[in-house]
Design a protein around this motif. Structure first.
Motif, PDB file in Angstrom:
ATOM      1  N   ILE B 787       3.047   7.907 -56.071  1.00 23.39           N
ATOM      2  CA  ILE B 787       2.128   6.799 -55.767  1.00 23.39           C
ATOM      3  C   ILE B 787       0.969   6.841 -56.752  1.00 23.39           C
ATOM      4  CG2 ILE B 787       0.743   5.678 -53.981  1.00 23.39           C
ATOM      5  CD1 ILE B 787       2.185   7.441 -51.916  1.00 23.39           C
ATOM      6  N   GLU B 788       0.837   5.798 -57.531  1.00 24.93           N
ATOM      7  CA  GLU B 788      -0.316   5.714 -58.411  1.00 24.93           C
ATOM      8  C   GLU B 788      -1.060   4.424 -58.092  1.00 24.93           C
ATOM      9  OE1 GLU B 788      -1.491   8.067 -60.073  1.00 24.93           O
ATOM     10  OE2 GLU B 788       0.230   9.420 -60.307  1.00 24.93           O
ATOM     11  N   PRO B 789      -2.386   4.417 -58.266  1.00 26.64           N
ATOM     12  CA  PRO B 789      -3.154   3.231 -57.865  1.00 26.64           C
ATOM     13  C   PRO B 789      -2.868   2.029 -58.757  1.00 26.64           C
ATOM     14  CG  PRO B 789      -4.539   4.814 -59.001  1.00 26.64           C
ATOM     15  CD  PRO B 789      -3.224   5.487 -58.787  1.00 26.64           C
ATOM     16  N   LYS B 790      -3.090   0.848 -58.163  1.00 22.10           N
ATOM     17  CA  LYS B 790      -2.962  -0.396 -58.936  1.00 22.10           C
ATOM     18  C   LYS B 790      -4.346  -0.754 -59.442  1.00 22.10           C
ATOM     19  CE  LYS B 790       1.360  -1.961 -57.899  1.00 22.10           C
ATOM     20  NZ  LYS B 790       1.738  -0.669 -57.330  1.00 22.10           N
ATOM     21  N   SER B 791      -4.528  -0.698 -60.742  1.00 20.60           N
ATOM     22  CA  SER B 791      -5.853  -1.077 -61.238  1.00 20.60           C
ATOM     23  C   SER B 791      -5.794  -2.520 -61.720  1.00 20.60           C
ATOM     24  CB  SER B 791      -6.261  -0.138 -62.379  1.00 20.60           C
ATOM     25  OG  SER B 791      -5.262  -0.144 -63.362  1.00 20.60           O
ATOM     26  N   GLY B 792      -6.962  -3.098 -61.854  1.00 18.32           N
ATOM     27  CA  GLY B 792      -7.036  -4.457 -62.396  1.00 18.32           C
ATOM     28  C   GLY B 792      -6.874  -5.546 -61.359  1.00 18.32           C
ATOM     29  N   LYS B 793      -6.245  -5.216 -60.246  1.00 19.71           N
ATOM     30  CA  LYS B 793      -6.073  -6.231 -59.211  1.00 19.71           C
ATOM     31  C   LYS B 793      -7.233  -6.122 -58.229  1.00 19.71           C
ATOM     32  CE  LYS B 793      -2.688  -6.582 -56.206  1.00 19.71           C
ATOM     33  NZ  LYS B 793      -1.393  -6.176 -55.620  1.00 19.71           N
ATOM     34  N   THR B 794      -7.747  -7.262 -57.790  1.00 15.86           N
ATOM     35  CA  THR B 794      -8.812  -7.187 -56.793  1.00 15.86           C
ATOM     36  C   THR B 794      -8.192  -6.756 -55.469  1.00 15.86           C
ATOM     37  OG1 THR B 794      -9.260  -9.314 -57.774  1.00 15.86           O
ATOM     38  CG2 THR B 794     -10.949  -8.414 -56.309  1.00 15.86           C
ATOM     39  N   PRO B 795      -8.717  -5.701 -54.899  1.00 20.70           N
ATOM     40  CA  PRO B 795      -8.090  -5.203 -53.680  1.00 20.70           C
ATOM     41  C   PRO B 795      -8.369  -6.106 -52.477  1.00 20.70           C
ATOM     42  CG  PRO B 795     -10.064  -3.955 -54.160  1.00 20.70           C
ATOM     43  CD  PRO B 795      -9.887  -4.918 -55.294  1.00 20.70           C
ATOM     44  N   ALA B 796      -7.472  -6.044 -51.531  1.00 17.92           N
ATOM     45  CA  ALA B 796      -7.677  -6.783 -50.291  1.00 17.92           C
ATOM     46  C   ALA B 796      -8.601  -5.967 -49.395  1.00 17.92           C
ATOM     47  CB  ALA B 796      -6.337  -6.998 -49.611  1.00 17.92           C
ATOM     48  N   PHE B 797      -9.513  -6.654 -48.738  1.00 20.63           N
ATOM     49  CA  PHE B 797     -10.409  -5.964 -47.809  1.00 20.63           C
ATOM     50  C   PHE B 797      -9.980  -6.245 -46.377  1.00 20.63           C
ATOM     51  CE2 PHE B 797     -12.922  -5.650 -51.566  1.00 20.63           C
ATOM     52  CZ  PHE B 797     -13.664  -4.497 -51.390  1.00 20.63           C
ATOM     53  N   PHE B 798     -10.182  -5.287 -45.529  1.00 19.74           N
ATOM     54  CA  PHE B 798      -9.909  -5.492 -44.110  1.00 19.74           C
ATOM     55  C   PHE B 798     -11.149  -6.088 -43.461  1.00 19.74           C
ATOM     56  CE2 PHE B 798      -7.131  -2.062 -45.476  1.00 19.74           C
ATOM     57  CZ  PHE B 798      -5.905  -2.564 -45.068  1.00 19.74           C
ATOM     58  N   THR B 799     -10.924  -7.028 -42.581  1.00 18.47           N
ATOM     59  CA  THR B 799     -12.077  -7.778 -42.079  1.00 18.47           C
ATOM     60  C   THR B 799     -12.285  -7.640 -40.579  1.00 18.47           C
ATOM     61  OG1 THR B 799     -10.623  -9.670 -41.947  1.00 18.47           O
ATOM     62  CG2 THR B 799     -12.034  -9.523 -43.891  1.00 18.47           C
ATOM     63  N   LYS B 800     -11.337  -6.955 -39.917  1.00 18.29           N
ATOM     64  CA  LYS B 800     -11.471  -6.876 -38.462  1.00 18.29           C
ATOM     65  C   LYS B 800     -12.268  -5.636 -38.057  1.00 18.29           C
ATOM     66  CE  LYS B 800      -8.659  -6.821 -34.477  1.00 18.29           C
ATOM     67  NZ  LYS B 800      -7.424  -6.199 -34.085  1.00 18.29           N
ATOM     68  N   ILE B 801     -13.472  -5.892 -37.568  1.00 17.14           N
ATOM     69  CA  ILE B 801     -14.301  -4.760 -37.155  1.00 17.14           C
ATOM     70  C   ILE B 801     -14.174  -4.589 -35.643  1.00 17.14           C
ATOM     71  CG2 ILE B 801     -16.681  -3.943 -36.961  1.00 17.14           C
ATOM     72  CD1 ILE B 801     -17.201  -5.395 -39.601  1.00 17.14           C
ATOM     73  N   PRO B 802     -13.868  -3.391 -35.196  1.00 20.56           N
ATOM     74  CA  PRO B 802     -13.705  -3.192 -33.743  1.00 20.56           C
ATOM     75  C   PRO B 802     -15.041  -3.256 -33.015  1.00 20.56           C
ATOM     76  CG  PRO B 802     -13.542  -1.108 -34.882  1.00 20.56           C
ATOM     77  CD  PRO B 802     -13.670  -2.146 -35.948  1.00 20.56           C
ATOM     78  N   GLN B 803     -14.956  -3.547 -31.734  1.00 20.77           N
ATOM     79  CA  GLN B 803     -16.151  -3.506 -30.888  1.00 20.77           C
ATOM     80  C   GLN B 803     -16.585  -2.056 -30.715  1.00 20.77           C
ATOM     81  OE1 GLN B 803     -17.860  -6.185 -29.415  1.00 20.77           O
ATOM     82  NE2 GLN B 803     -16.582  -7.275 -30.907  1.00 20.77           N
TER      83      GLN B 803
END
Lengths: 440, 907
Positions: B787-803
């Motif tokens: 597994i090597e990181p993908k550089s250059g691509k804008t990463p997806a962010f997680f948006t669901k914050i738990p209560q």
């Protein structure tokens, strides 16, 4: 001759008497100058350390880094653990304020805000005496926060007494710092040196009690005055603790370079029963001993003693008359160093025990001639190969006693027994009887 | 090499690394220079004085002076001599000193034959005793089930105390006494508390600390058969050497891998191996008698025939894989039952979480670090993982990373970092920033700033940190003051970090925690900083399973699927389903099949329910490939041939397939055929075949021997049965041979069965296998990162914050408590580990206990999933209100779901 450290003034240990005799003037004088000027004054005076190594005090102070964001410390070594040495306690008892004043000057010179006076635990009474003097000095504002008001300038420092637990090795400067830090009293490997990082990893200077106590007088009377006392290369007065076979044992303050024979016969009253001297250790038990016939013309200062084949050490002069059993002396000395070896590095930890056991065997009359070679060999391997100087201190007496009094030690041992040896290979080794002798 | 210098050693000039000390340099040059107190992982203190060499001022200096090589920095133009007569004499003298008190008990000492002191004694040439006195003696201590203590043998090198206290952070071990009676041990008899105490066995240069488990079935080093192996007791994948004689696994040692575990192992990894010798081992195929319901033993041919019979009238076969089985075994089962019928034998929840972690690493910009990389990180955030108990070696690595930042302060003083004592003096107790957010106190708390909270609050804290680096990670509303203060502090530390690291994992069963960790890493990287991201996973091959092209459905899905589409045969691969799901659910699931076939090596609740059991090889009798949490594929080899009745699962499965008429699988003959097929079918595993040399690999026409050339007794081993020496077993799968015959030089790094070099019989022979001391092995460290990181691509962010977590009145929220000794399925069968395994309990916060009037050890009734359990209570100071700690995996402990709510009744 004027005495600097132990002048003949009654009750000098009392702060009022000390002040009446010009006390705490030197520190005021010093604080009017820059720290560098104070260091320079001490440097020029030629003051050398009184703890054994006789290193130039001013030079040591000048090693302290100027630009650092770390706190700096002064450690004052009052561990006084060398057998035959008992001078510092005289200062604690009779002139403690000279020490305190010296510390405040030294702290200023190296810009240390805190000083630790490390005193061995056995000196319980002397710790109380120094503490009393220190409390008085605090009360008068000579130490602590009130210093700027009392002494002028803006500098202030604190002095703490740290009680050791009686380990000889804690008189070694780096173990002393470990001990103050609450760690095992193990010497540190140098470099780095304390001026780089010492106590709690901060720049630290370590001076002997006697060294520091000289400082107020140097500031008061100037470096020129001081440098003219005694031997020019090791100027000033020294405290000689004379013990052993002398009529008047005690501490004598004399200019450096005094003749060893004068010290013994003129000041310490000669040998009881006018016996001949067999041996003198001139600087505390770890220093090489001198034979009775080597004493003539030997001057008591670092350079002269070096030339004579010994060292000034802490100025603890031990005199032994002609009836002394040197085997037992050496065995006793070896017992001390074995007991005090910290156990960190191999040569000293293992070598001191081995030397002691061998010497005890000789003292019991069970030694053989090869034991002497063995002792010399073990001592040679220890010398110079340990982390701290305790290894040397343990090796030198063994090496030099056997070297300089060989005939006496030879008398104490049996020649190697020549028995038919089952294993000829072993018999050919250097510890056994030479092959030639077996063949005879 | 950072900075080089030219030095002259005994008249020969070398170009060397100037940042190292002289001893390391000499050893890197493969020159023999004896030493004791120096250790490559712990630096120099100059205590033993063994490595003395002559140093000369210049060419004209013929006298020179002795210096300790370990304390000498390299200076350009340096002239030294190792062979100098005085230096040799002194080094001999040091051994002579050490020998004055070291007993002559080599023949009865467990270290004999692999003793560094023996090696160094021979190397210096000390051979004659001049010391004619009694030796000093000590009392030995009981130090627990793992380590034997024999203080008389001590040579006071101080390695043990430096390792235990300074390196591993232990507290209950020290040096006592002075001069030649210094003592190394505990203040009183007792089990060593540190989880890495087993390394004392390898750190000690002689026989003071020896492996007690080996001692119980002792065999000399030269009489053991070895193989390169991989630890199976967690997901870190430490490299090990496993050793056997007479069919008994004797011990496990660390196999140096510069990128993974270096010189060390945790105690679970070192001592857990004894499960292989457990009385619960399944050593022969079993068939359940339909009438008596008892198992009967079968030969392997008969077993295969029986299974063919079972399979011949099957209409649909379900396969359940396992994350403790190799890639090859899982792949073979998958090939047999086909993708739609293959389930990963793990809970659905865990699969989701592991899968999420893999996706983050695969698609995101953050790199997954190796253990060695973790040691080099200077700021570390741990979210939700009690690493000492879930991935122990990462915890040990973190104890090194906290020193990264403070150690830098030595550089301006020109104090080399290897000068351990000076650096420790300078840095005192300073620690680099590390933040640990967990519900329960952890062992690492003493080196870190902590945050005690439920998973959701831990995630919220993580999201706050992420938000401070990038707006694309959402803002957390309603944060507490504590969270604000702490997240601010974490952000500050991360901003200053040179090499930051985020660690998280699935332990708390919280997606949000994993997402928050990913968001921090992604946010830091998008704001132009670097950040590494380390995920732990539950088992040795969990990451490998996540990478496989399977449906990624778990146990519960299998239960569900069966309802819609019945099947009659179930093949379970190295898996105890009762550890994955509730008892009743598993019971009813198993009950729905006509035939249950289990492949496993230890008897467990699942194997007892089977109609047929095939005796699989454990790691010690199998070859295969695991992928560790870093994504590193690593191969392990079978140590010994266990006879025809114990085979690798993949080989059993292949035999079943051939028997069932699937003749195309006849071409899968040896391990590499399976691995090749796997990487062809799943390109993600491309190249894993090359992580070790092919089975045909030979050096000078010879195989690599598993046995040292002094291996004794081969001709007599079976003389009680026959005086004819049997033909040695053949290994068709690897370039290793089962005997001592073969190439005696150094093999490629990935197939080193044991470390040995002429004159270096102890583990310290590792020096001879490294390019540079403490660095990579010759030929590179084994394993392949997949597994090597993908550089250059804008990463997806997680948006669901738990209560934020809010306690309920009368109900308690379950958080898991992991135990290094007890929570892991296999190691708990090792007697030593079992001894240290706690009894079942429930953990409740002192505050809650106070309000309930509960005291420690008092039984409480716990109502969960409609069942009531009575368990003793343990009180815990740090546990937040409303949470209840349930130990995971302990023998006798019911499986209570993490993240569920339970009710308490006072007994």
């Amino acid at each position: 001759m004027e005495k600097i450290l132990l002048p003949d003034i009654k009750n000098l240990h009392q702060i009022d008497v000390y002040i009446q005799n010009g006390g705490y003037e030197a520190v005021k004088k010093a604080y009017k100058r820059t720290p560098d000027e104070v260091i320079d004054e001490v440097k020029r005076s030629g003051l050398r350390g009184r703890g054994g190594a006789a290193f130039l005090t001013g030079l040591k102070w000048s090693f302290m880094p100027k630009n650092t964001d770390k706190p700096k410390y002064l450690c004052v070594n009052g561990d006084e653990s060398e057998p035959g040495s008992f001078k510092d306690r005289q200062i604690f008892e009779f002139n403690p304020h000279a020490l305190i004043e010296g510390i405040t000057i030294a702290c200023y010179a190296i810009q240390a805000k805190a000083a630790y006076v490390y005193i061995r635990g056995e000196y319980h009474n002397w710790i109380q005496m120094l503490q009393k003097a220190l409390d008085d000095a605090y009360a008068r504002g000579f130490v602590g926060e009130k210093m700027p008001e009392t002494l002028g300038g803006s500098f202030s420092c604190n002095i703490y007494i740290h009680k050791g637990a009686g380990a000889y090795v804690c008189g070694e400067e780096s173990s002393l710092m470990n001990s103050i830090e609450g760690k095992r009293g193990y010497p540190r490997v140098k470099p780095p040196f304390p001026a780089q990082f010492g106590l709690w990893g901060c720049p630290t200077t370590i001076n002997n009690v006697e060294t520091i106590s000289n400082v107020p007088t140097i500031i008061n009377k100037g470096w020129e005055w001081f440098s003219k006392i005694g031997e020019p290369r090791h100027p000033g007065t020294l405290l000689f603790g004379v013990s052993g076979h002398v009529n008047k044992p005690g501490v004598y303050e004399l200019p450096s370079g005094v003749l060893l024979t004068d010290l013994i016969y003129k000041y310490a009253g000669g040998v009881p029963g006018n016996k001949k001297i067999k041996c003198v250790i001139p600087g505390g038990s770890s220093m090489p001993p001198l034979r009775g016939d080597q004493l003539e013309g030997v001057k008591m200062d670092a350079e002269s003693l070096k030339a004579a084949g010994s060292a000034i050490g802490t100025g603890g002069v031990m005199v032994m008359d002609e009836d002394t059993d040197l085997v037992r002396v050496l065995a006793r000395i070896a017992k001390f160093y074995k007991h005090e070896s910290c156990g960190q590095c191999t040569p000293c930890r293992e070598g001191t025990g081995w030397m002691l056991k061998t010497l005890n065997r000789i003292a019991r009359g069970e030694g053989t001639s090869s034991d002497l070679d063995l002792l010399t060999d073990v001592a040679k391997n220890i010398e110079g190969n340990t982390i701290c100087a305790l290894g040397d201190a343990a090796a030198w007496p063994v090496k030099f006693f056997i070297q300089r009094f060989r005939e006496e030690f030879e008398k104490a041992v049996k020649p190697e027994v020549s028995i038919p040896v089952a294993n000829k290979i072993h018999s050919m080794r250097n510890t056994a009887v030479p092959l030639a002798e077996i063949k005879k | 090499m950072a900075k080089t210098a030219k030095i002259t050693v005994d008249g020969k000039t070398y170009e060397v690394d100037a940042t190292k000390n002289l001893l390391e340099v000499c050893l890197s040059l493969k020159l023999d220079l004896p030493y004791f107190c120096w250790h490559p992982a712990m630096g120099s203190v100059g205590a033993c004085r063994q490595c003395a060499v002559k140093k000369f001022r210049d060419e004209n200096d013929k006298v020179g002076k002795l210096f300790m090589a370990c304390m000498e920095p390299i200076v350009d133009g340096m002239i030294i001599s190792i062979q100098d007569a005085e230096a040799k004499e002194f080094r001999k003298g040091v051994i002579e000193w050490l020998m004055t008190n070291h007993p002559h008990d080599c023949p009865v000492c467990d270290e004999g034959g692999e003793c560094h002191l023996q090696d160094m004694t021979v190397m210096t040439g000390h051979d004659y005793r001049r010391y004619r006195f009694k030796k000093r003696t000590y009392k030995n201590q009981y130090l627990g089930p793992f380590i034997n203590h024999e203080m008389n043998r001590c040579i006071q090198c101080y390695r043990c105390v430096r390792y235990y206290r300074d390196y591993a952070g232990g507290k209950d071990f020290d040096v006592f006494g002075v001069h030649n009676t210094v003592y190394f041990g505990r203040h009183e008899d007792g089990v060593l508390e540190n989880e890495f105490s087993g390394n004392l066995v390898e750190v000690c240069p002689t026989g003071v600390f020896t492996d007690k488990t080996l001692g119980k079935h002792y065999t000399r080093k030269w009489d053991q058969t070895y193989a390169p192996s991989i630890c199976v007791h967690c997901s870190v994948g430490c490299n090990t050497i496993a050793a056997e004689r007479y069919g008994l696994l004797r011990r496990v040692q660390s196999r140096y891998n510069g990128e993974v575990n270096g010189y060390f192992l945790c105690d679970r990894g070192r001592f857990g191996y004894e499960f292989v010798n457990s009385p619960k081992r399944i050593r022969k195929p079993l068939r359940k008698n339909k009438e008596t319901r008892q198992f009967e033993e079968l030969g392997s041919e008969d077993a295969l025939k029986y299974i063919r019979k079972l399979l011949s009238d099957s209409k649909r076969i379900i396969g359940i894989g396992s994350a403790r089985a190799s890639l090859e075994s899982n792949f073979t089962l998958l090939s047999f039952v086909e993708k739609q019928n293959f389930y990963w034998g793990e809970s659905d929840r865990n699969i989701q979480l592991i899968q999420k972690q893999y996706d983050i690493l695969r698609n995101g910009p953050a790199r997954t670090p190796s253990l060695r990389d973790i040691e080099k990180c200077d700021v570390v955030i741990v979210l939700g993982e009690d690493l000492t108990n879930t991935a122990p070696m990462i915890a040990l690595a973190l104890r090194q990373s906290v020193r990264q930042e403070p150690v830098q302060s030595a550089t301006p003083y020109r104090i080399p970092h290897w000068q351990d004592q000076a650096v420790r003096e300078l840095t005192q107790d300073e620690k680099g920033p590390i933040f640990i957010a967990t519900p329960l106190a952890t062992r690492l708390d003493e080196i870190s700033e902590t945050y005690r909270a439920a998973a959701d609050d831990i995630a919220r804290l993580g999201f706050m940190v992420a938000n401070s680096f990038s707006d694309r990670s959402p803002l957390v509303s309603g944060a507490t003051d504590e969270q604000k203060k702490l997240s601010g502090k974490i952000s500050e530390a991360l901003k200053k970090a040179k090499r930051p690291l985020i660690i998280a994992g699935p332990s708390l069963q919280s997606e949000a925690v994993i997402e928050a960790a990913a968001n921090i890493a992604n946010a830091m990287i998008t704001s132009g900083k670097t950040c590494e991201l380390c995920f732990t996973v539950p088992e040795v091959n969990s990451m490998g399973m996540a990478m496989m092209d399977i449906t990624h459905q778990g146990i519960e899905s299998a239960f569900e699927a069966l309802k819609n589409k019945p099947a009659d045969t179930l093949i379970i691969l190295e898996n105890d389903l009762y550890r994955r799901a509730e008892e009743q659910a598993v019971d009813s699931f198993l009950g729905k099949f006509k035939n249950v076939i289990v492949l496993d090596y230890l008897e467990n609740s699942t194997s007892l329910k089977a109609d047929a059991v095939l005796s699989s090889g454990s790691f010690a009798e199998s070859d295969g490939t695991f992928v560790n949490n870093e994504g590193r594929a690593q191969r392990f080899y079978q140590v010994y041939d266990a006879g025809e009745n114990i085979k690798e699962s993949w080989r059993w499965l292949r035999d079943i397939m051939l028997n069932s008429g699937l003749h195309e699988f006849g071409k899968w003959k040896i391990l590499s055929d399976f691995t090749n097929a796997l990487s062809k079918a799943m390109p993600v595993f491309d190249g894993i075949n090359n992580i070790t040399p092919p089975p045909g690999f030979r050096i000078a026409g010879e195989k690599i021997p598993r046995e040292p050339f002094r291996y004794s007794g081969r001709t007599a081993m079976f003389a009680n049965k026959s005086v004819h020496e049997p033909k040695p077993p053949e290994d068709i799968d690897s370039p290793l041979s089962f005997t001592m015959e073969g190439y005696r030089g150094k093999p490629p790094s990935s197939i080193i069965p044991f470390f040995w070099s002429p004159g270096w019989n102890s583990q310290q022979a590792i020096n001879k296998y490294q390019i540079e001391i403490g660095g990579a092995l010759h030929g590179g460290d084994p394993g392949k990162r997949l597994i090597e990181p993908k550089s250059g691509k804008t990463p997806a962010f997680f948006t669901k914050i738990p209560q934020a977590f809010s306690p309920r009145n009368g109900d308690w929220f379950v958080v898991p408590v992991y135990h290094i000794f007890g929570s892991e399925e296999l190691s708990v069968n090792a007697p030593g580990i079992n001894e240290l395994t706690p009894k079942p309990y429930v953990m409740i916060s002192s505050e809650d206990a106070g309000s309930l009037g509960l005291t420690s050890e008092k039984q409480i009734e716990l109502e969960a999933q409609g069942k009531t359990y009575s368990l003793p209570a343990k009180l815990n100071l740090g546990l937040p209100k409303g949470l209840i700690g349930i130990p995971k995996g302990l023998p006798g402990m019911p499986e209570i779901k993490t993240g569920s709510w339970v009710r308490l009744k006072m007994g």
